[in-house]
Design a protein around this motif. Structure first.
Motif, PDB file in Angstrom:
ATOM      1  N   VAL A   1     113.880  -2.505  43.118  1.00 22.57           N
ATOM      2  CA  VAL A   1     114.850  -3.077  44.042  1.00 22.57           C
ATOM      3  C   VAL A   1     114.470  -4.533  44.270  1.00 22.57           C
ATOM      4  N   ASP A   2     115.239  -5.415  43.663  1.00 25.58           N
ATOM      5  CA  ASP A   2     114.974  -6.840  43.825  1.00 25.58           C
ATOM      6  C   ASP A   2     115.557  -7.274  45.164  1.00 25.58           C
ATOM      7  N   ASP A   3     114.661  -7.585  46.080  1.00 24.55           N
ATOM      8  CA  ASP A   3     115.064  -7.876  47.453  1.00 24.55           C
ATOM      9  C   ASP A   3     115.429  -9.362  47.603  1.00 24.55           C
ATOM     10  N   GLY A   4     116.416  -9.788  46.847  1.00 24.50           N
ATOM     11  CA  GLY A   4     116.859 -11.185  46.941  1.00 24.50           C
ATOM     12  C   GLY A   4     115.774 -12.185  46.611  1.00 24.50           C
ATOM     13  N   SER A   5     115.017 -11.910  45.555  1.00 23.00           N
ATOM     14  CA  SER A   5     113.906 -12.801  45.199  1.00 23.00           C
ATOM     15  C   SER A   5     114.407 -14.198  44.864  1.00 23.00           C
TER      16      SER A   5
ATOM     17  N   GLY B   1     117.494  -0.745  37.996  1.00 24.76           N
ATOM     18  CA  GLY B   1     117.224  -1.821  38.938  1.00 24.76           C
ATOM     19  C   GLY B   1     118.474  -2.137  39.733  1.00 24.76           C
ATOM     20  N   ILE B   2     118.280  -2.493  40.999  1.00 28.13           N
ATOM     21  CA  ILE B   2     119.396  -3.044  41.766  1.00 28.13           C
ATOM     22  C   ILE B   2     118.898  -4.326  42.417  1.00 28.13           C
ATOM     23  N   SER B   3     119.833  -5.226  42.626  1.00 33.23           N
ATOM     24  CA  SER B   3     119.469  -6.520  43.166  1.00 33.23           C
ATOM     25  C   SER B   3     120.309  -6.788  44.407  1.00 33.23           C
ATOM     26  N   PHE B   4     119.650  -7.255  45.458  1.00 34.18           N
ATOM     27  CA  PHE B   4     120.345  -7.538  46.712  1.00 34.18           C
ATOM     28  C   PHE B   4     120.965  -8.933  46.684  1.00 34.18           C
ATOM     29  N   SER B   5     121.957  -9.119  47.536  1.00 35.94           N
ATOM     30  CA  SER B   5     122.629 -10.412  47.617  1.00 35.94           C
ATOM     31  C   SER B   5     121.773 -11.454  48.328  1.00 35.94           C
ATOM     32  N   ARG B   6     120.778 -10.995  49.074  1.00 33.33           N
ATOM     33  CA  ARG B   6     119.822 -11.892  49.723  1.00 33.33           C
ATOM     34  C   ARG B   6     118.597 -11.072  50.082  1.00 33.33           C
ATOM     35  N   ASN B   7     117.622 -11.685  50.723  1.00 36.25           N
ATOM     36  CA  ASN B   7     116.435 -10.948  51.147  1.00 36.25           C
ATOM     37  C   ASN B   7     116.741 -10.141  52.409  1.00 36.25           C
ATOM     38  N   PHE B   8     116.702  -8.817  52.266  1.00 33.61           N
ATOM     39  CA  PHE B   8     116.984  -7.954  53.421  1.00 33.61           C
ATOM     40  C   PHE B   8     115.717  -7.333  53.989  1.00 33.61           C
ATOM     41  N   GLY B   9     114.583  -7.521  53.327  1.00 33.66           N
ATOM     42  CA  GLY B   9     113.327  -6.956  53.815  1.00 33.66           C
ATOM     43  C   GLY B   9     112.962  -5.663  53.108  1.00 33.66           C
ATOM     44  N   LYS B  10     111.659  -5.340  53.149  1.00 32.82           N
ATOM     45  CA  LYS B  10     111.152  -4.185  52.406  1.00 32.82           C
ATOM     46  C   LYS B  10     111.767  -2.870  52.884  1.00 32.82           C
ATOM     47  N   GLU B  11     112.024  -2.778  54.207  1.00 35.64           N
ATOM     48  CA  GLU B  11     112.600  -1.531  54.738  1.00 35.64           C
ATOM     49  C   GLU B  11     113.949  -1.254  54.080  1.00 35.64           C
TER      50      GLU B  11
ATOM     51  N   ILE C   1     123.127  -5.344  50.882  1.00 36.58           N
ATOM     52  CA  ILE C   1     124.309  -5.503  50.034  1.00 36.58           C
ATOM     53  C   ILE C   1     123.834  -5.690  48.597  1.00 36.58           C
ATOM     54  N   VAL C   2     124.374  -4.872  47.703  1.00 33.66           N
ATOM     55  CA  VAL C   2     123.943  -4.913  46.303  1.00 33.66           C
ATOM     56  C   VAL C   2     124.788  -5.914  45.530  1.00 33.66           C
ATOM     57  N   ARG C   3     124.117  -6.753  44.773  1.00 33.43           N
ATOM     58  CA  ARG C   3     124.802  -7.778  44.006  1.00 33.43           C
ATOM     59  C   ARG C   3     124.973  -7.352  42.550  1.00 33.43           C
ATOM     60  N   ASP C   4     123.973  -6.651  42.025  1.00 29.47           N
ATOM     61  CA  ASP C   4     123.982  -6.334  40.603  1.00 29.47           C
ATOM     62  C   ASP C   4     123.113  -5.097  40.373  1.00 29.47           C
ATOM     63  N   ALA C   5     123.370  -4.421  39.263  1.00 28.56           N
ATOM     64  CA  ALA C   5     122.564  -3.237  38.948  1.00 28.56           C
ATOM     65  C   ALA C   5     122.389  -3.129  37.438  1.00 28.56           C
ATOM     66  N   VAL C   6     121.250  -2.604  37.004  1.00 27.33           N
ATOM     67  CA  VAL C   6     121.025  -2.361  35.570  1.00 27.33           C
ATOM     68  C   VAL C   6     120.395  -0.987  35.389  1.00 27.33           C
ATOM     69  N   SER C   7     120.520  -0.461  34.160  1.00 26.38           N
ATOM     70  CA  SER C   7     119.894   0.822  33.867  1.00 26.38           C
ATOM     71  C   SER C   7     119.526   0.872  32.395  1.00 26.38           C
ATOM     72  N   SER C   8     118.288   1.286  32.093  1.00 25.98           N
ATOM     73  CA  SER C   8     117.849   1.330  30.698  1.00 25.98           C
ATOM     74  C   SER C   8     118.624   2.396  29.934  1.00 25.98           C
ATOM     75  N   GLU C   9     119.066   3.433  30.612  1.00 25.58           N
ATOM     76  CA  GLU C   9     119.735   4.524  29.908  1.00 25.58           C
ATOM     77  C   GLU C   9     121.145   4.132  29.498  1.00 25.58           C
ATOM     78  N   GLU C  10     121.843   3.386  30.378  1.00 25.00           N
ATOM     79  CA  GLU C  10     123.182   2.931  30.011  1.00 25.00           C
ATOM     80  C   GLU C  10     123.116   1.978  28.839  1.00 25.00           C
ATOM     81  N   GLU C  11     122.079   1.118  28.832  1.00 22.98           N
ATOM     82  CA  GLU C  11     121.897   0.189  27.719  1.00 22.98           C
ATOM     83  C   GLU C  11     121.714   0.973  26.428  1.00 22.98           C
ATOM     84  N   ALA C  12     120.901   2.036  26.506  1.00 21.54           N
ATOM     85  CA  ALA C  12     120.607   2.817  25.311  1.00 21.54           C
ATOM     86  C   ALA C  12     121.858   3.537  24.800  1.00 21.54           C
TER      87      ALA C  12
END
Ligand code: UDP
Ligand code: MG
Length: 321
Positions: free
Chosen positions: A42-46, A70-80, A308-319
């Motif tokens: 979970v990429d916390d808006g890095s 993986g999912i990526s946030f639209s900004r940093n929302f914190g570890k919780e 808020i989720v901005r983007d998502a990826v998955s190794s299985e969908e790629e495969a």
């Protein structure tokens, strides 16, 4: 039952240098075993390239035993928030929350998993730091905090427990059923109950980058936790108000006896000023504490999402493509 044995939830904030070493360590730990694992970053808006690295590895990933999402946030929302989002994505029969910085080695996570699997009476194995590498002041403040939190909320809060833990599906579902916006996971873990087995571990050094927890952030985290899980500060205020009212009454009686019965003049300018300042201050503190709870109610009543989720990826969908 899912075909994934263990899901890993990995909150990552500015961890570009740690994602690949983390996966390497994970591959080493899992390679000798017959189990299926999924890793959810979970990429916390890095602000760095964490998300690029996660997307890259997910798209090139080849492993039959480890799936990456993986999912990526639209900004940093914190570890919780990152943990909540990650937990919501998991499908495994057991779930492990683990940091991306390799302070919590994947091999230790698998030991904890084995322990959970071999202990049917337990639902969760939680790692705690036997010796904490921290200063004396922060150390004693944190044990005072856990004592206070335990007393105030009437829950059993394990001191020095971390978020590093392996849980059965039932525990994850219970955690996900709590919709609050202000999340304090140490309190949530204690609140949902279940049988938890402590597991002593010594955290490794951070692989790269630096910790995101300064002193200020720790103090505000502690205050958040206390307010989230107990109304004890309000009771302290009430008790203090009662005490000072009694003290004032006693003082009044003593002064009256002095004046009427003994005929002593009671000069009191300095005392009055001091008392006015003292009780003025105490009232403001009280209003601040009360205000914290009112503000909490206000924010919670808006029912905003925790992330808020901005983007998502998955190794299985790629495969599959
Ligand atoms: N983290 C996060 N969001 C934040 C801060 C931290 O997702 O706003 C993640 C971070 O990437 C790491 C974990 O939470 O995987 C623990 O953070 P850190 O290493 O800074 O804390 P420490 O190990 O010092 O307690
Ligand atoms: Mg760390």
């Amino acid at each position: 039952m899912s075909d994934i044995d263990l899901s890993f939830v990995v909150p990552a904030y500015n961890e570009e240098k740690n994602i690949r070493p983390f996966l390497e360590a994970m591959r080493d730990a899992v390679s000798s075993r017959k189990m299926r694992v999924e890793i959810i970053f979970v990429d916390d808006g890095s602000a760095d390239r964490t998300w690029e690295v996660v997307s890259d590895v997910a798209s090139d990933w080849e492993s039959s035993s480890i799936a990456i999402r993986g999912i990526s946030f639209s900004r940093n929302f914190g570890k919780e928030s990152a943990m909540l989002a990650g937990l919501g994505q998991t499908v495994g029969n057991c779930v492990c929350i683990i940091d991306a910085d390799l302070q919590q080695p994947p091999s230790t996570a698998l030991q904890m998993y084995d322990l959970l699997i071999s202990s049917p009476a337990y639902d969760c194995v939680a790692a705690y730091q036997e010796e904490r590498k921290q200063g004396k002041i922060i150390g004693s403040m944190s044990s005072a905090f856990y004592g206070l939190l335990g007393d105030a909320s009437g829950m059993e809060v394990v001191p020095n427990a971390s978020d590093f833990r392996v849980m059965r599906r039932s525990v994850v579902d219970a955690l996900l059923s709590m919709p609050e916006y202000h999340r304090f996971s140490k309190g949530l873990f204690a609140w949902v109950g279940f049988k938890t087995l402590p597991f002593a571990y010594v955290p490794a050094e951070r692989n790269a980058g630096e910790s995101n927890w300064g002193f200020k952030k720790l103090v505000s985290y502690a205050w958040e936790g206390l307010v989230s899980f107990s109304t004890a500060p309000l009771k302290v205020m009430t008790a203090f108000g009662l005490l000072s009212a009694v003290a004032a009454l006693v003082m009044l009686i003593v002064t009256m006896i002095k004046r009427i019965a003994l005929g002593v003049d009671v000069p009191g300018y300095a005392t009055i000023v001091a008392l006015i300042l003292f009780f003025g201050g105490a009232q403001l503190i009280g209003m601040g504490v009360l205000g914290t709870y009112v503000a909490r109610t206000y924010i919670e009543s808006k029912r905003r999402p925790s992330f808020i989720v901005r983007d998502a990826v998955s190794s299985e969908e790629e495969a599959a493509r």
